[in-house]
Write a protein that holds these residues in place. Structure first.
Motif, PDB file in Angstrom:
ATOM      1  N   GLU A   1       0.822  -1.207   0.000  1.00 54.63           N
ATOM      2  CA  GLU A   1       0.000   0.000   0.000  1.00 54.63           C
ATOM      3  C   GLU A   1       0.858   1.259   0.000  1.00 54.63           C
ATOM      4  OE1 GLU A   1       0.295  -1.449   4.310  1.00 54.63           O
ATOM      5  OE2 GLU A   1       0.225  -2.278   2.286  1.00 54.63           O
ATOM      6  N   ARG A   2       2.031   1.198   0.624  1.00 52.10           N
ATOM      7  CA  ARG A   2       2.931   2.355   0.608  1.00 52.10           C
ATOM      8  C   ARG A   2       3.569   2.525  -0.768  1.00 52.10           C
ATOM      9  NH1 ARG A   2       5.906   1.508   6.533  1.00 52.10           N
ATOM     10  NH2 ARG A   2       3.990   1.774   7.792  1.00 52.10           N
ATOM     11  N   THR A   3       3.850   1.415  -1.426  1.00 47.49           N
ATOM     12  CA  THR A   3       4.373   1.501  -2.794  1.00 47.49           C
ATOM     13  C   THR A   3       3.376   2.197  -3.699  1.00 47.49           C
ATOM     14  OG1 THR A   3       5.630  -0.542  -2.470  1.00 47.49           O
ATOM     15  CG2 THR A   3       5.237   0.145  -4.744  1.00 47.49           C
ATOM     16  N   VAL A   4       2.090   1.872  -3.544  1.00 47.91           N
ATOM     17  CA  VAL A   4       1.055   2.518  -4.354  1.00 47.91           C
ATOM     18  C   VAL A   4       1.045   4.024  -4.106  1.00 47.91           C
ATOM     19  CG1 VAL A   4      -1.449   2.742  -4.644  1.00 47.91           C
ATOM     20  CG2 VAL A   4      -0.401   0.471  -4.572  1.00 47.91           C
ATOM     21  N   ILE A   5       1.134   4.442  -2.848  1.00 48.06           N
ATOM     22  CA  ILE A   5       1.124   5.871  -2.521  1.00 48.06           C
ATOM     23  C   ILE A   5       2.325   6.582  -3.134  1.00 48.06           C
ATOM     24  CG2 ILE A   5       1.379   7.509  -0.607  1.00 48.06           C
ATOM     25  CD1 ILE A   5      -0.312   5.520   1.079  1.00 48.06           C
ATOM     26  N   ILE A   6       3.515   5.975  -3.010  1.00 50.22           N
ATOM     27  CA  ILE A   6       4.733   6.584  -3.562  1.00 50.22           C
ATOM     28  C   ILE A   6       4.635   6.703  -5.078  1.00 50.22           C
ATOM     29  CG2 ILE A   6       7.207   6.216  -3.913  1.00 50.22           C
ATOM     30  CD1 ILE A   6       7.221   4.873  -1.110  1.00 50.22           C
ATOM     31  N   MET A   7       4.138   5.658  -5.730  1.00 48.72           N
ATOM     32  CA  MET A   7       4.057   5.687  -7.192  1.00 48.72           C
ATOM     33  C   MET A   7       2.975   6.657  -7.693  1.00 48.72           C
ATOM     34  SD  MET A   7       6.400   3.851  -8.619  1.00 48.72           S
ATOM     35  CE  MET A   7       7.426   4.654  -7.375  1.00 48.72           C
ATOM     36  N   LEU A   8       1.913   6.865  -6.906  1.00 43.78           N
ATOM     37  CA  LEU A   8       0.934   7.881  -7.271  1.00 43.78           C
ATOM     38  C   LEU A   8       1.578   9.270  -7.266  1.00 43.78           C
ATOM     39  CD1 LEU A   8      -2.232   6.632  -5.337  1.00 43.78           C
ATOM     40  CD2 LEU A   8      -2.085   6.989  -7.805  1.00 43.78           C
ATOM     41  N   LEU A   9       2.367   9.546  -6.230  1.00 52.61           N
ATOM     42  CA  LEU A   9       3.075  10.829  -6.174  1.00 52.61           C
ATOM     43  C   LEU A   9       4.037  10.977  -7.345  1.00 52.61           C
ATOM     44  CD1 LEU A   9       3.865  11.059  -2.351  1.00 52.61           C
ATOM     45  CD2 LEU A   9       2.316  12.540  -3.645  1.00 52.61           C
ATOM     46  N   ALA A  10       4.766   9.904  -7.666  1.00 57.67           N
ATOM     47  CA  ALA A  10       5.725   9.961  -8.768  1.00 57.67           C
ATOM     48  C   ALA A  10       5.019  10.157 -10.108  1.00 57.67           C
ATOM     49  CB  ALA A  10       6.562   8.681  -8.792  1.00 57.67           C
ATOM     50  N   THR A  11       3.862   9.496 -10.299  1.00 57.60           N
ATOM     51  CA  THR A  11       3.090   9.675 -11.532  1.00 57.60           C
ATOM     52  C   THR A  11       2.636  11.124 -11.673  1.00 57.60           C
ATOM     53  OG1 THR A  11       2.299   7.390 -11.397  1.00 57.60           O
ATOM     54  CG2 THR A  11       1.078   8.887 -12.829  1.00 57.60           C
ATOM     55  N   GLY A  12       2.139  11.690 -10.577  1.00 61.51           N
ATOM     56  CA  GLY A  12       1.711  13.078 -10.609  1.00 61.51           C
ATOM     57  C   GLY A  12       2.856  14.023 -10.925  1.00 61.51           C
ATOM     58  N   ALA A  13       4.033  13.769 -10.353  1.00 65.28           N
ATOM     59  CA  ALA A  13       5.182  14.630 -10.616  1.00 65.28           C
ATOM     60  C   ALA A  13       5.597  14.563 -12.088  1.00 65.28           C
ATOM     61  CB  ALA A  13       6.350  14.218  -9.718  1.00 65.28           C
ATOM     62  N   ALA A  14       5.578  13.360 -12.660  1.00 62.58           N
ATOM     63  CA  ALA A  14       5.956  13.216 -14.073  1.00 62.58           C
ATOM     64  C   ALA A  14       4.974  13.934 -14.984  1.00 62.58           C
ATOM     65  CB  ALA A  14       6.040  11.730 -14.433  1.00 62.58           C
ATOM     66  N   LEU A  15       3.674  13.794 -14.720  1.00 61.80           N
ATOM     67  CA  LEU A  15       2.666  14.443 -15.564  1.00 61.80           C
ATOM     68  C   LEU A  15       2.677  15.962 -15.393  1.00 61.80           C
ATOM     69  CD1 LEU A  15      -0.343  11.973 -15.157  1.00 61.80           C
ATOM     70  CD2 LEU A  15       1.037  12.350 -17.209  1.00 61.80           C
ATOM     71  N   ALA A  16       3.090  16.432 -14.219  1.00 64.27           N
ATOM     72  CA  ALA A  16       3.124  17.877 -13.982  1.00 64.27           C
ATOM     73  C   ALA A  16       4.154  18.583 -14.859  1.00 64.27           C
ATOM     74  CB  ALA A  16       3.416  18.151 -12.503  1.00 64.27           C
ATOM     75  N   THR A  17       5.095  17.841 -15.424  1.00 62.18           N
ATOM     76  CA  THR A  17       6.093  18.466 -16.315  1.00 62.18           C
ATOM     77  C   THR A  17       5.546  18.679 -17.727  1.00 62.18           C
ATOM     78  OG1 THR A  17       7.036  16.347 -17.076  1.00 62.18           O
ATOM     79  CG2 THR A  17       7.917  17.282 -15.025  1.00 62.18           C
ATOM     80  N   VAL A  18       4.452  17.992 -18.077  1.00 58.43           N
ATOM     81  CA  VAL A  18       3.957  18.017 -19.454  1.00 58.43           C
ATOM     82  C   VAL A  18       3.527  19.411 -19.926  1.00 58.43           C
ATOM     83  CG1 VAL A  18       2.062  17.193 -20.933  1.00 58.43           C
ATOM     84  CG2 VAL A  18       3.364  15.574 -19.533  1.00 58.43           C
ATOM     85  N   PRO A  19       2.803  20.220 -19.118  1.00 59.38           N
ATOM     86  CA  PRO A  19       2.365  21.529 -19.629  1.00 59.38           C
ATOM     87  C   PRO A  19       3.507  22.461 -20.034  1.00 59.38           C
ATOM     88  CG  PRO A  19       1.076  20.914 -17.704  1.00 59.38           C
ATOM     89  CD  PRO A  19       2.191  19.914 -17.814  1.00 59.38           C
TER      90      PRO A  19
END
Length: 404
Positions: free
Chosen positions: A275-293
């Motif tokens: 469950e902690r891996t899921v939380i960490i990877m959600l944050l990492a996914t959000g950080a990666a997508l935040a660079t797109v704009p």
């Protein structure tokens, strides 16, 4: 020995999921060919998918209670494949309600092609092999998502839409036949019908069990954003005046996800607390997508999507591991099927909401998707606050040695 069990299971999973993913395209192509109506094609896809979401609790409860599991799971795959072949024969020749009813009846088996199959891994393999097995099972979802629509399109162009859909049905039937080669021992006792309380058992777990609650609702809220990405990709393609980006950006994300799955399968980490891996990877996914704009080209945007995909691979594999770890054996399949249906519902909601966001522009939409991932991670952390001592059950760290 367990290596060959996993190989046989992966054959079943890939055939079933190729049929499931390819059917979404095959149904639309068939409807246009036979009736010249894309609306009827959309109705067929909805008829195939929506009943699966509704039937998930019952399908999972039956799978958790049935004695002869090979007969049940194999029979459901054969029934699903036969239903696709029947739609291929009836579309444009029988009345629309009849065709929709056939597609809907076949769609009731959909939960057992996805989460239902995954739930079998806990009975097929020892605990030390499960993390890697779930990662490889996640690869089958990813490969089917990439290859299924392409296979349906290629077969339709080469042989005709009806034969293409029938071929996808045959793949599901073949997967059902292969289920009989899996070493699933019959359960002891009879097969009593599920009671209303049995149908709600998984829902209660997803609300009261802290790790399962965190995994389910965090991944669901994250999927709310992911469901909007296809719309964002079309808008980004228009911004860059690059037609290939409309589908190419999602392909880049899928390829990144495949890379993440394989890397996580080779070297699993965080297995004691998925469950902690899921939380960490959600944050990492959000950080990666935040660079797109802030990307200045379609190629740079594709890199951002690929990086986000690399994070979603371990996220999904850890989600499957967590469901298996925390779900009691008596409701394991129901937890898998209901959890998958909740994710599907969130993704569909995200796609619907994205349609009303177009005036804000693609950058704002992608930032909203990234924000969903961060919000999902925060929600997941908050839902974990209760003491987990009574719901955790020991899970040995996965060995890094290859399966034998």
């Amino acid at each position: 020995m367990r290596k060959w069990v996993l190989v046989r299971y992966l054959h079943v999973a890939l055939l079933a999921r190729l049929a499931c993913e390819g059917a979404r395209v095959g149904l639309v192509v068939l409807a246009v060919d036979r009736t010249r109506s894309t609306g009827f094609g959309g109705a067929l896809v909805a008829a195939l998918l929506v009943p699966g979401v509704i039937a998930a609790p019952l399908a999972g409860a039956l799978a958790d209670r049935v004695r002869r599991r090979r007969l049940f799971h194999g029979g459901c795959l054969v029934f699903y494949g036969t239903g696709l072949a029947a739609v291929a024969m009836l579309a444009g020749r029988a009345s629309a309600p009849v065709v929709l009813a056939v597609a809907g009846t076949a769609g009731c088996c959909t939960p057992l092609l996805t989460g239902g199959l995954t739930s079998l891994l806990g009975d097929l393999l020892p605990p030390t092999a499960l993390n890697r097995a779930f990662s490889l099972d996640a690869v089958s979802y990813n490969l089917a998502g990439i290859a299924g629509p392409a296979l349906a399109s290629a077969l339709a162009a080469a042989t005709g839409p009806a034969r293409a859909l029938a071929a996808l049905g045959a793949a599901a039937v073949a997967g059902g036949v292969l289920v009989f080669a899996l070493p699933l021992a019959p359960r002891a006792g009879g097969t009593p019908a599920p009671r209303p309380a049995d149908l709600a058992a998984a829902a209660v777990l997803l609300l009261r069990n802290p790790p399962l609650r965190s995994l389910t609702w965090a991944s669901g809220v994250g999927q709310l954003g992911i469901g909007a990405l296809p719309v964002a990709c079309v808008m980004l393609a228009a911004r860059y005046q690059t037609p290939w980006a409309a589908g190419g950006l999602m392909t880049a994300m899928a390829l990144g996800s495949l890379t993440g799955y394989l890397a996580y399968a080779w070297r699993p980490w965080g297995t004691r607390r998925p469950e902690r891996t899921v939380i960490i990877m959600l944050l990492a996914t959000g950080a990666a997508l935040a660079t797109v704009p802030w990307a200045d080209s379609a190629a740079a945007t594709a890199c951002g999507f690929a990086l986000a995909g690399c994070c979603t691979g371990p996220l999904f594999a850890a989600l499957l591991t967590g469901r298996d770890r925390y779900a009691p054996p008596t409701t394991r399949t129901q937890v898998f099927t209901l959890g998958a249906s909740i994710k599907t519902a969130f993704a569909a909601s995200g796609a619907a909401l994205a349609g009303g966001w177009q005036s804000a522009g693609p950058g704002s939409l992608v930032l909203a998707v990234a924000g969903c991932q961060v919000a999902a991670a925060v929600l997941g952390a908050l839902l974990l606050k209760e003491n987990q001592a009574e719901v955790d059950r020991p899970l040995p760290e996965t060995s890094s040695q290859p399966l034998r």
